[in-house]
Design a protein around this motif. Sequence first.
Motif, PDB file in Angstrom:
ATOM      1  N   LEU A   1       0.825  -1.202   0.000  1.00 32.42           N
ATOM      2  CA  LEU A   1       0.000   0.000   0.000  1.00 32.42           C
ATOM      3  C   LEU A   1       0.861   1.255   0.000  1.00 32.42           C
ATOM      4  O   LEU A   1       0.518   2.244  -0.664  1.00 32.42           O
ATOM      5  CB  LEU A   1      -0.937   0.021   1.207  1.00 32.42           C
TER       6      LEU A   1
ATOM      7  N   SER B   1       0.426   3.875  -2.968  1.00 36.85           N
ATOM      8  CA  SER B   1      -0.001   5.242  -2.669  1.00 36.85           C
ATOM      9  C   SER B   1       0.964   6.258  -3.264  1.00 36.85           C
ATOM     10  O   SER B   1       0.539   7.294  -3.802  1.00 36.85           O
ATOM     11  CB  SER B   1      -0.092   5.436  -1.149  1.00 36.85           C
ATOM     12  N   THR B   2       2.253   5.959  -3.166  1.00 34.06           N
ATOM     13  CA  THR B   2       3.249   6.848  -3.780  1.00 34.06           C
ATOM     14  C   THR B   2       3.062   6.891  -5.290  1.00 34.06           C
ATOM     15  O   THR B   2       3.099   7.964  -5.915  1.00 34.06           O
ATOM     16  CB  THR B   2       4.675   6.366  -3.448  1.00 34.06           C
TER      17      THR B   2
ATOM     18  N   ALA C   1      -4.283  -2.940  -2.412  1.00 34.85           N
ATOM     19  CA  ALA C   1      -3.128  -2.134  -2.817  1.00 34.85           C
ATOM     20  C   ALA C   1      -2.878  -2.309  -4.315  1.00 34.85           C
ATOM     21  O   ALA C   1      -2.567  -1.345  -5.024  1.00 34.85           O
ATOM     22  CB  ALA C   1      -1.897  -2.553  -2.013  1.00 34.85           C
TER      23      ALA C   1
ATOM     24  N   VAL D   1      -5.232  -0.172  -6.310  1.00 39.85           N
ATOM     25  CA  VAL D   1      -4.784   1.223  -6.367  1.00 39.85           C
ATOM     26  C   VAL D   1      -3.736   1.379  -7.461  1.00 39.85           C
ATOM     27  O   VAL D   1      -3.783   2.318  -8.262  1.00 39.85           O
ATOM     28  CB  VAL D   1      -4.208   1.668  -4.998  1.00 39.85           C
TER      29      VAL D   1
ATOM     30  N   PHE E   1      -6.008  11.946   0.600  1.00 42.62           N
ATOM     31  CA  PHE E   1      -5.601  10.572   0.274  1.00 42.62           C
ATOM     32  C   PHE E   1      -4.226  10.236   0.837  1.00 42.62           C
ATOM     33  O   PHE E   1      -3.975   9.076   1.204  1.00 42.62           O
ATOM     34  CB  PHE E   1      -5.636  10.355  -1.239  1.00 42.62           C
TER      35      PHE E   1
ATOM     36  N   ALA F   1      -3.804   7.079   3.222  1.00 48.26           N
ATOM     37  CA  ALA F   1      -2.841   6.031   2.888  1.00 48.26           C
ATOM     38  C   ALA F   1      -1.875   5.789   4.038  1.00 48.26           C
ATOM     39  O   ALA F   1      -1.568   4.635   4.372  1.00 48.26           O
ATOM     40  CB  ALA F   1      -2.071   6.419   1.627  1.00 48.26           C
ATOM     41  N   GLN F   2      -1.394   6.852   4.652  1.00 51.25           N
ATOM     42  CA  GLN F   2      -0.437   6.714   5.751  1.00 51.25           C
ATOM     43  C   GLN F   2      -1.049   5.976   6.939  1.00 51.25           C
ATOM     44  O   GLN F   2      -0.439   5.068   7.500  1.00 51.25           O
ATOM     45  CB  GLN F   2       0.057   8.089   6.195  1.00 51.25           C
TER      46      GLN F   2
ATOM     47  N   GLU G   1      -1.779   2.214   5.961  1.00 52.43           N
ATOM     48  CA  GLU G   1      -0.538   1.440   5.888  1.00 52.43           C
ATOM     49  C   GLU G   1      -0.037   1.096   7.286  1.00 52.43           C
ATOM     50  O   GLU G   1       0.365  -0.044   7.560  1.00 52.43           O
ATOM     51  CB  GLU G   1       0.515   2.255   5.141  1.00 52.43           C
TER      52      GLU G   1
ATOM     53  N   SER H   1     -11.147   5.784  -2.517  1.00 58.56           N
ATOM     54  CA  SER H   1     -11.481   6.010  -1.115  1.00 58.56           C
ATOM     55  C   SER H   1     -12.026   4.728  -0.489  1.00 58.56           C
ATOM     56  O   SER H   1     -11.710   4.386   0.658  1.00 58.56           O
ATOM     57  CB  SER H   1     -12.503   7.141  -1.004  1.00 58.56           C
TER      58      SER H   1
ATOM     59  N   PHE I   1      -9.119   2.214   0.254  1.00 58.97           N
ATOM     60  CA  PHE I   1      -8.392   2.522   1.486  1.00 58.97           C
ATOM     61  C   PHE I   1      -9.243   2.212   2.724  1.00 58.97           C
ATOM     62  O   PHE I   1      -8.721   1.701   3.727  1.00 58.97           O
ATOM     63  CB  PHE I   1      -7.964   3.987   1.501  1.00 58.97           C
TER      64      PHE I   1
ATOM     65  N   TYR J   1      -9.274  -1.531   3.152  1.00 61.85           N
ATOM     66  CA  TYR J   1      -7.942  -1.971   3.569  1.00 61.85           C
ATOM     67  C   TYR J   1      -7.816  -1.844   5.089  1.00 61.85           C
ATOM     68  O   TYR J   1      -7.360  -2.767   5.771  1.00 61.85           O
ATOM     69  CB  TYR J   1      -6.901  -1.109   2.865  1.00 61.85           C
TER      70      TYR J   1
END
Length: 239
Positions: free
Chosen positions: A27, A31-32, A97, A100, A121, A125-126, A129, A187, A190, A193
Motif C-alpha cells: 500500500l 499510494s506513492t 493495494a 490502487v 488521500f 494512505a499513511q 498502511e 477512497s 483505502f 484496507y
Amino acid sequence: MRSVFHDQLEQISDGLVELSRLASEALGRASTALLEADLSLAEQVISDDEKIDALRRQIDNDTIDALARQQPVATDLRQLVTTLRMTSDLERAGDLARHVAKLTRMRYPDHVLPAELHPTFAEMAQVAEQMVLRSGEIIATLDTQGAAELKAQDDTIDRLHRAVFGILLDERFHGNTQLVIDATLLSRYFERYADHAVSVATRVVYLVTGGWNDDIDPDDRSWREHEAVAPHEVPRSEL
C-alpha cells in the motif's frame, strides 16, 4: 513431538507477521505511485502481489497440515482456525493495494486525482498502511489492547472517507464523471484496507480470550478483563 508442533505454530505466526509487512509495503508503494503518477512503481506493486499470494498459500498449507497431523484442541485449535481467516484478511489487503496500482496504471500519464484531493488521500494512505503493519505487531505480541487502538485509527479512516465525498459533492468542485468515480473507488479501497487490519486485530482478541469483541470501544477498558489470563492461556512459544 510437542516441541516440533510448537515450532510449527511459531513459524505460522512469523509468516502472518511477514504477510502483514508485505501488505503494508504494497500500500505504501501503491499510494506513492498514485500521488506521483509513477508507472514503474505501480507495475512493481502489481507484479509483487504474487509474493503476497504465494505466502498466503504457504501459510494456509502449513496450517491445514498442522490441523490434519496434530489434531489440536483448545488454544492451539483456535490459533490454527483463526490463522486461516487472518491470511484471507491480509491477502485481501494486498489485493486492494494492487487495485490502487492498477488504477494508477490505467490513467497514466495523467494523475488519477486532482491536487485538491492529494492531502486527504495521502493521510488516508499513511494511516491505513500503519494499521496493517501494526496488525502484524499485534499478532506477534498477542496484544489485545491493539484491537482498540486500530478501531480508533479506523475511525480516522472513516472520517477521511467522508471528507472525500464532501469534496466531491462541493459545488466548487469541477471534476468530470471519470474523476469522481475514480476518487470514490480509491477512497473505498483505502477504507476497506483499514477494515481488514481491524479484523485481524479482533481475531487476536478471540485467539487470546476465546470471545469475540466485534464492537470494541477504545475508551471502554472493561472488555480487557480477560487479559489477566491471557499470558497463561497462550504462551508465546505456542503462537
